[in-house]
Scaffold this active site. Structure first.
Site, PDB file in Angstrom:
ATOM      1  N   HIS A 126      -9.676   1.954  -0.490  1.00 21.22           N
ATOM      2  CA  HIS A 126      -8.221   1.762  -0.465  1.00 21.22           C
ATOM      3  C   HIS A 126      -7.771   1.145  -1.783  1.00 21.22           C
ATOM      4  O   HIS A 126      -8.082  -0.007  -2.075  1.00 21.22           O
ATOM      5  CB  HIS A 126      -7.861   0.864   0.710  1.00 21.22           C
ATOM      6  CG  HIS A 126      -6.402   0.791   1.012  1.00 21.22           C
ATOM      7  ND1 HIS A 126      -5.423   1.306   0.167  1.00 21.22           N
ATOM      8  CD2 HIS A 126      -5.725   0.250   2.065  1.00 21.22           C
ATOM      9  CE1 HIS A 126      -4.238   1.086   0.698  1.00 21.22           C
ATOM     10  NE2 HIS A 126      -4.397   0.451   1.845  1.00 21.22           N
ATOM     11  N   HIS A 137      -2.703   8.174   5.467  1.00 19.37           N
ATOM     12  CA  HIS A 137      -2.942   6.840   4.910  1.00 19.37           C
ATOM     13  C   HIS A 137      -4.359   6.415   5.292  1.00 19.37           C
ATOM     14  O   HIS A 137      -5.105   5.912   4.446  1.00 19.37           O
ATOM     15  CB  HIS A 137      -1.892   5.864   5.432  1.00 19.37           C
ATOM     16  CG  HIS A 137      -1.935   4.533   4.766  1.00 19.37           C
ATOM     17  ND1 HIS A 137      -1.853   4.391   3.401  1.00 19.37           N
ATOM     18  CD2 HIS A 137      -2.069   3.268   5.272  1.00 19.37           C
ATOM     19  CE1 HIS A 137      -1.925   3.106   3.080  1.00 19.37           C
ATOM     20  NE2 HIS A 137      -2.060   2.406   4.202  1.00 19.37           N
ATOM     21  N   PHE A 143       1.793  -3.134   4.025  1.00 19.34           N
ATOM     22  CA  PHE A 143       2.141  -4.433   4.586  1.00 19.34           C
ATOM     23  C   PHE A 143       3.619  -4.702   4.325  1.00 19.34           C
ATOM     24  O   PHE A 143       4.154  -4.376   3.272  1.00 19.34           O
ATOM     25  CB  PHE A 143       1.327  -5.541   3.918  1.00 19.34           C
ATOM     26  CG  PHE A 143      -0.111  -5.627   4.389  1.00 19.34           C
ATOM     27  CD1 PHE A 143      -0.618  -4.788   5.360  1.00 19.34           C
ATOM     28  CD2 PHE A 143      -0.963  -6.576   3.844  1.00 19.34           C
ATOM     29  CE1 PHE A 143      -1.935  -4.875   5.778  1.00 19.34           C
ATOM     30  CE2 PHE A 143      -2.282  -6.682   4.249  1.00 19.34           C
ATOM     31  CZ  PHE A 143      -2.773  -5.834   5.222  1.00 19.34           C
ATOM     32  N   CYS A 154       0.806  -1.226   0.000  1.00 17.51           N
ATOM     33  CA  CYS A 154       0.000   0.000   0.000  1.00 17.51           C
ATOM     34  C   CYS A 154       0.839   1.276   0.000  1.00 17.51           C
ATOM     35  O   CYS A 154       0.294   2.379  -0.093  1.00 17.51           O
ATOM     36  CB  CYS A 154      -0.937  -0.007   1.196  1.00 17.51           C
ATOM     37  SG  CYS A 154      -1.814  -1.562   1.384  1.00 17.51           S
ATOM     38  N   LYS A 174      -9.477   8.171   1.642  1.00 17.43           N
ATOM     39  CA  LYS A 174      -9.971   6.802   1.482  1.00 17.43           C
ATOM     40  C   LYS A 174     -11.417   6.675   1.952  1.00 17.43           C
ATOM     41  O   LYS A 174     -12.096   5.698   1.618  1.00 17.43           O
ATOM     42  CB  LYS A 174      -9.075   5.815   2.233  1.00 17.43           C
ATOM     43  CG  LYS A 174      -7.716   5.595   1.589  1.00 17.43           C
ATOM     44  CD  LYS A 174      -6.923   4.521   2.317  1.00 17.43           C
ATOM     45  CE  LYS A 174      -5.561   4.284   1.670  1.00 17.43           C
ATOM     46  NZ  LYS A 174      -4.627   5.422   1.854  1.00 17.43           N
ATOM     47  N   GLU A 191      -1.218   5.823  13.112  1.00 24.19           N
ATOM     48  CA  GLU A 191      -0.860   6.985  12.307  1.00 24.19           C
ATOM     49  C   GLU A 191      -1.077   8.277  13.092  1.00 24.19           C
ATOM     50  O   GLU A 191      -0.280   9.222  12.995  1.00 24.19           O
ATOM     51  CB  GLU A 191      -1.659   7.018  11.007  1.00 24.19           C
ATOM     52  CG  GLU A 191      -1.154   8.087  10.038  1.00 24.19           C
ATOM     53  CD  GLU A 191      -1.776   7.997   8.654  1.00 24.19           C
ATOM     54  OE1 GLU A 191      -1.294   8.728   7.761  1.00 24.19           O
ATOM     55  OE2 GLU A 191      -2.729   7.215   8.459  1.00 24.19           O
TER      56      GLU A 191
END
Length: 413
Positions: free
Chosen positions: A339, A302, A398, A163, A334, A313
């Protein structure tokens, strides 16, 4: 002396629009692109919602015969690149093609093609799969097809950092130009994984929201968040060295001035406690850009809508910015797009550049229930007119990948 790098063209296809103008109008209207999945029958699936493209016609961008040789993610990447190239006003007859490169990310690549051809192989034997199976499925092909289409002969590569990939692609391209290796780069990301295996895999991982309410599925920073919503699309930016852009009279959206990339080295899916790696990436971008943390006005987070990501975050921003954190606007788009995995950072780089260009901060839409762990100014529900000068776009992937890009408002200097 480092060379300056500016954004001169942008293209986008995503759940809230099929071009830059349409998409940005949707952002300003606080529009959510999440809805019921139509790509396949979800009767036996726990997950029912995704951010699919609407009314997208690939033959507006690619000859019908050629589309059969491309996975959908490649088609979306080429479509966004066509928009960005045309928006930039570049004329390759006047360019040194060897000084023009491409970095377009994909997190997973041609998953839909892999599923289709595997089923065909089981049915007809595997020697009967499509001769285009491999070049359709491999993750680098959005980058490769774009370079072929426009004759960019410099470095052409594909970042695969889950991502974080789209942000790494833009950041790596920025450094490549700044450090003198190229004059023009086409950079971004493309993804299309709203497939049975894609949705099933992330569902099994317990990463996706199972909400059946399209307005309560992708809800970053909301206390009731329960997982992310898969989106599809692509975003591409044409970036170039400032003197090069100036010489050809190009319009400029924004300047890229800093980039940071780190690794948590902690866990395959979970962020490091307190968002340690994300904080380092933001501070690295700020140092790279030669400014102080107190000058940052906005962060495109994010903000995936998972419990761990949004809390970590928020903690990362507090760690990086200290007392200034409470004065920063930090929204997650998002909430509108879902996403887009390897394309998310590219799409969000475009949103961040437009926020600076248009003096408008996007909202975190469909926000209802405050969370004490996510207590910063997330610009809830309604975007804001705001004359911002410096903004950051964050992506966390990830594998522990963290990437942050620092943008500066273009004021004609």
């Amino acid at each position: 002396m480092s060379r300056r790098v500016v954004i001169t063209g942008m293209g986008i296809v995503c759940p809230i629009g099929n071009n830059l103008e349409e998409t940005w109008a949707s952002v300003k209207a606080n529009k959510c692109g999440i809805d019921e999945i139509t790509a396949f029958d979800t009767t036996n699936f726990k997950v029912k919602m995704a951010g699919e493209l609407k009314n997208f016609n690939v033959t507006d961008y690619i000859d019908k015969k050629e589309t059969r040789k491309m996975d959908r993610f490649v088609q979306l990447g080429v479509a966004a690149s066509k928009q960005a190239f045309e928006d930039s006003g570049l004329d390759m007859a006047n360019e040194d093609a060897e000084r023009c490169g491409v970095i377009i990310s994909s997190g997973i690549g041609g998953l839909g093609t892999i599923e289709t051809e595997h089923s065909k192989g089981l049915e007809k034997t595997f020697d009967r799969v499509s001769p285009y199976f491999i070049p359709m499925a491999i993750s680098n092909m959005a980058a490769g097809q774009t370079a072929i289409k426009y004759g960019f002969k410099g470095m052409c590569t594909c970042v695969v950092t889950a991502c974080a990939g789209g942000t790494n692609a833009v950041g790596d391209a920025f450094h490549y130009i700044r450090d003198g290796y190229a004059d023009v780069m086409m950079c971004g990301g493309a993804e299309s994984c709203i497939t049975e295996l894609g949705i099933g895999g992330f569902t099994s991982l317990k990463a996706l929201s199972t909400s059946t309410d399209k307005n309560r599925a992708s809800i970053p920073f909301d206390k009731e968040r329960s997982g992310f919503v898969m989106g599809e699309g692509a975003g591409t930016l044409v970036i170039e060295e400032y003197e090069h852009a100036k010489a050809r009279g190009a319009k400029i959206y924004a300047e890229i001035i800093g980039y940071g990339a780190t690794c948590d080295a902690h866990h395959i899916t979970a962020p490091a406690p307190g968002g340690e790696g994300g904080a380092r990436a933001m501070l690295m971008a700020i140092k790279d850009g030669g400014i102080t943390p107190e000058l940052v006005d906005y962060i495109n987070a994010h903000g995936t809508s998972t419990h761990l990501n949004d809390a970590c975050e928020t903690a990362a921003v507090k760690s990086a910015f200290g007392e200034h954190a409470k004065d920063i606007m930090m929204s997650s788009t998002k909430s509108m797009t879902g996403h887009l995995l390897g394309a998310s950072g590219a799409v969000e780089a475009i949103f961040t550049a437009m926020a600076l260009h248009d003096s408008f901060v996007p909202a975190t839409v469909n926000y209802q229930v405050p969370d004490e762990e996510c207590d910063l100014d997330i610009v809830p529900n309604e975007g804001r007119e705001a004359d911002i000068k410096y903004a950051i776009s964050n992506s966390l992937g990830f594998g522990g990948h963290n990437a942050s890009i620092l943008f500066k408002k273009w004021e004609g200097q």
